[in-house]
Design an enzyme around this catalytic site. Structure first.
Site, PDB file in Angstrom:
ATOM      1  N   ASP A  53       5.621 -10.132   6.790  1.00  0.00           N
ATOM      2  CA  ASP A  53       5.273 -11.456   6.271  1.00  0.00           C
ATOM      3  C   ASP A  53       3.786 -11.441   5.952  1.00  0.00           C
ATOM      4  O   ASP A  53       2.965 -11.096   6.800  1.00  0.00           O
ATOM      5  CB  ASP A  53       5.610 -12.512   7.323  1.00  0.00           C
ATOM      6  N   HIS A  76       7.881 -15.003   3.723  1.00  0.00           N
ATOM      7  CA  HIS A  76       7.267 -16.071   4.498  1.00  0.00           C
ATOM      8  C   HIS A  76       8.274 -17.201   4.676  1.00  0.00           C
ATOM      9  O   HIS A  76       8.688 -17.836   3.707  1.00  0.00           O
ATOM     10  CB  HIS A  76       6.014 -16.578   3.771  1.00  0.00           C
ATOM     11  N   SER A 107       4.684 -21.767   9.422  1.00  0.00           N
ATOM     12  CA  SER A 107       3.342 -21.283   9.113  1.00  0.00           C
ATOM     13  C   SER A 107       2.298 -22.044   9.948  1.00  0.00           C
ATOM     14  O   SER A 107       2.380 -22.030  11.173  1.00  0.00           O
ATOM     15  CB  SER A 107       3.090 -21.403   7.606  1.00  0.00           C
TER      16      SER A 107
END
Length: 503
Positions: A440, A469, A220
């Protein structure tokens, strides 16, 4: 507290984790560090880190770094790092640094989390795996603006704006939030929380560990940090894996608006799941009916909140619970309770009342997210810009666009960026493996394609036909797992971009 306030905790938990120096000056300070090269003194980790990591045993230590890299001889801060040492020294290649994302996520226990989730033992043999609290987080000079779940700023995603008036009202809130952060910054730490400074910290840690190069695995926001490190210190980057990419070395307004794109692309997976279970949850017999249920329920709650729970909270909750399929059943239960409008059902589902699991670190996480996002790049300052964006994205991304385009405290951030965002450097070794699910919520597939284009031949993109995710270890696709493990262990980078079928 109204019952609806309890949802703030759920929403905050769901999405809080998941947002000048010249090149010659940076190189000079790094060179000085090579001469100093202080060794890390390893010892026991703090009790809470040890408890979270158990039964995996980690070592912890600290590394001093400049508070302000423009003044490398000035004040220092201590960064706490952890180590899961290779159990097979004969196979050890070097260090693998980790970042869980955020910005604002503590990574001291991340190596243990990966180990407990089943990361291949070959990876643990190949590296000393290094977790850390990056600057501003946890035990590394932490910052706090004083946010609470009961206050007006309880999550890093803006609330859904039902109209222009909602944007104007939110502007007044976030202006006070920015002022509150500046007022509470007694140590003057906030301006120094940037992705570029954190990348410089990584290089100080590398030097302190006695390594010529370091590998990196970031998820991320960690992809932005890894991209920055590989661009600022290409010759010191070893094997770099960037998982669930935001698309650049920083999170800007365009990146946050892509959250709504991610929700549009991911929501159909939940809609199909819920439609197949209509007899249990009653949310719609087809995906189209489930989608209509979402809009109907949100609009009804906009007009008439139930026990303080409104349409904005429903949208926020849905966004957060789409991160992983394992959360779909809980999300369906929330919808079912809200659809019934029965207070007792809402309390049973956890959509009202007190929640006991709000982490004490929530304030810290939100504060770091703000500081890094606002410091990395200038954000628009005109409220009209956000009004236009909300109107555009309400049409373009009707599920959540009027939230992610809404105004944030960055519009009023009192600190101007000290330097330009880190520019992607495509002139370096081919050592960057990008891993990305097709669907996602916070990091849609577009982010992986953007970074692939920017890194050019330095990178390869692994696109995975999956939803959620986090791919490597956190997903369940064998092709993605095997491809990433081969690269980390044997250095086998795919010759071309790879597509991993659902499996």
């Amino acid at each position: 507290m109204t019952r609806g306030r309890g949802i703030r905790r759920s929403a905050a938990l769901a999405v809080a984790l998941g947002l000048g120096l010249s090149g010659s000056l940076v190189a000079g300070t790094a060179g000085a560090e090579e001469k100093e090269r202080p060794a890390v003194r390893w010892g026991a980790c703090p009790e809470d880190v040890a408890a979270e990591s158990a039964p995996v045993v980690l070592e912890c230590g600290t590394v001093p770094v400049p508070k302000d890299y423009a003044d490398p001889g000035g004040d220092r801060i201590e960064l706490m790092i952890s180590r899961l040492a290779s159990a097979n020294p004969d196979k050890r290649r070097g260090t693998l640094m980790l970042n869980p994302g955020g910005p604002g996520g503590s990574g001291l226990s991340q190596s243990a989390i990966l180990a407990k989730r089943g990361v291949p033992s070959e990876v643990l043999d190949t590296y000393d795996v290094i977790g850390m609290d990056t600057r501003g987080i946890g035990r590394s000079a932490p910052v706090a603006c004083g946010f609470t779940p009961e206050g007006p700023y309880f999550t890093n995603i803006p609330p859904y704006a039902v109209g222009d008036a909602a944007v104007t009202a939110r502007a007044k809130v976030v202006k006070k939030v920015a002022e509150q952060c500046a007022r509470r910054d007694k140590e003057g730490m906030l301006p120094h929380l940037t992705t570029a400074n954190t990348a410089r910290d990584l290089d100080r840690i590398r030097a302190a560990l006695g390594e010529e190069r370091t590998s990196f695995l970031g998820y991320s926001y960690g992809t932005a940090l890894g991209a920055a490190y590989a661009s600022m210190f290409p010759e010191r980057s070893d094997r770099i894996v960037l998982d669930s990419n935001i698309g650049d070395t920083h999170l800007d307004r365009d990146g946050m608006r892509r959250y709504a794109l991610g929700m549009e692309q991911t929501f159909p997976d939940f809609a199909r799941w819920a439609a197949a279970r209509h007899d249990s949850y009653g949310l719609g017999r087809t995906p189209a009916e489930v989608r209509r249920t979402y809009f109907t329920l949100a609009e009804r709650l906009d007009e008439k909140p139930v026990d303080g729970f409104d349409g904005t909270m429903l949208r926020q909750l849905t966004f957060g619970f789409l991160f992983k399929e394992v959360q779909y059943a809980k999300l369906a239960q929330h919808w079912q309770a809200l659809k019934s409008g029965d207070a007792a059902s809402m309390r049973t589902a956890g959509t009202g009342g007190e929640a006991a699991d709000t982490p004490p670190s929530l304030d810290n996480q939100l504060s770091v997210f703000l500081a890094v996002s606002c410091n990395d790049v200038p954000w628009p300052t005109s409220v009209n810009t956000y009004r236009r964006g909300v109107a555009e994205d309400r049409v373009r991304y009707p599920l959540f666009g009027a939230a992610t385009a809404n105004i944030t405290p960055c519009a009023y951030w009192p600190y101007a960026p000290a330097e330009k965002p880190v520019a992607i450097d495509d002139d370096g070794p081919r050592n960057i493996l990008l891993v990305q699910n097709l669907r996602d919520v916070p990091t849609p597939h577009a982010g992986g394609k953007l970074l692939r284009q920017k890194f050019a031949d330095r990178s390869r993109l692994v696109s995975v036909d999956d939803s959620g995710h986090g791919v490597y270890v956190f997903g369940d696709n064998p092709c993605a797992l095997n491809t990433t493990t081969r690269y980390l262990v044997d250095g086998k980078m795919p010759g071309k971009d790879t597509f991993c079928r659902a499996g």
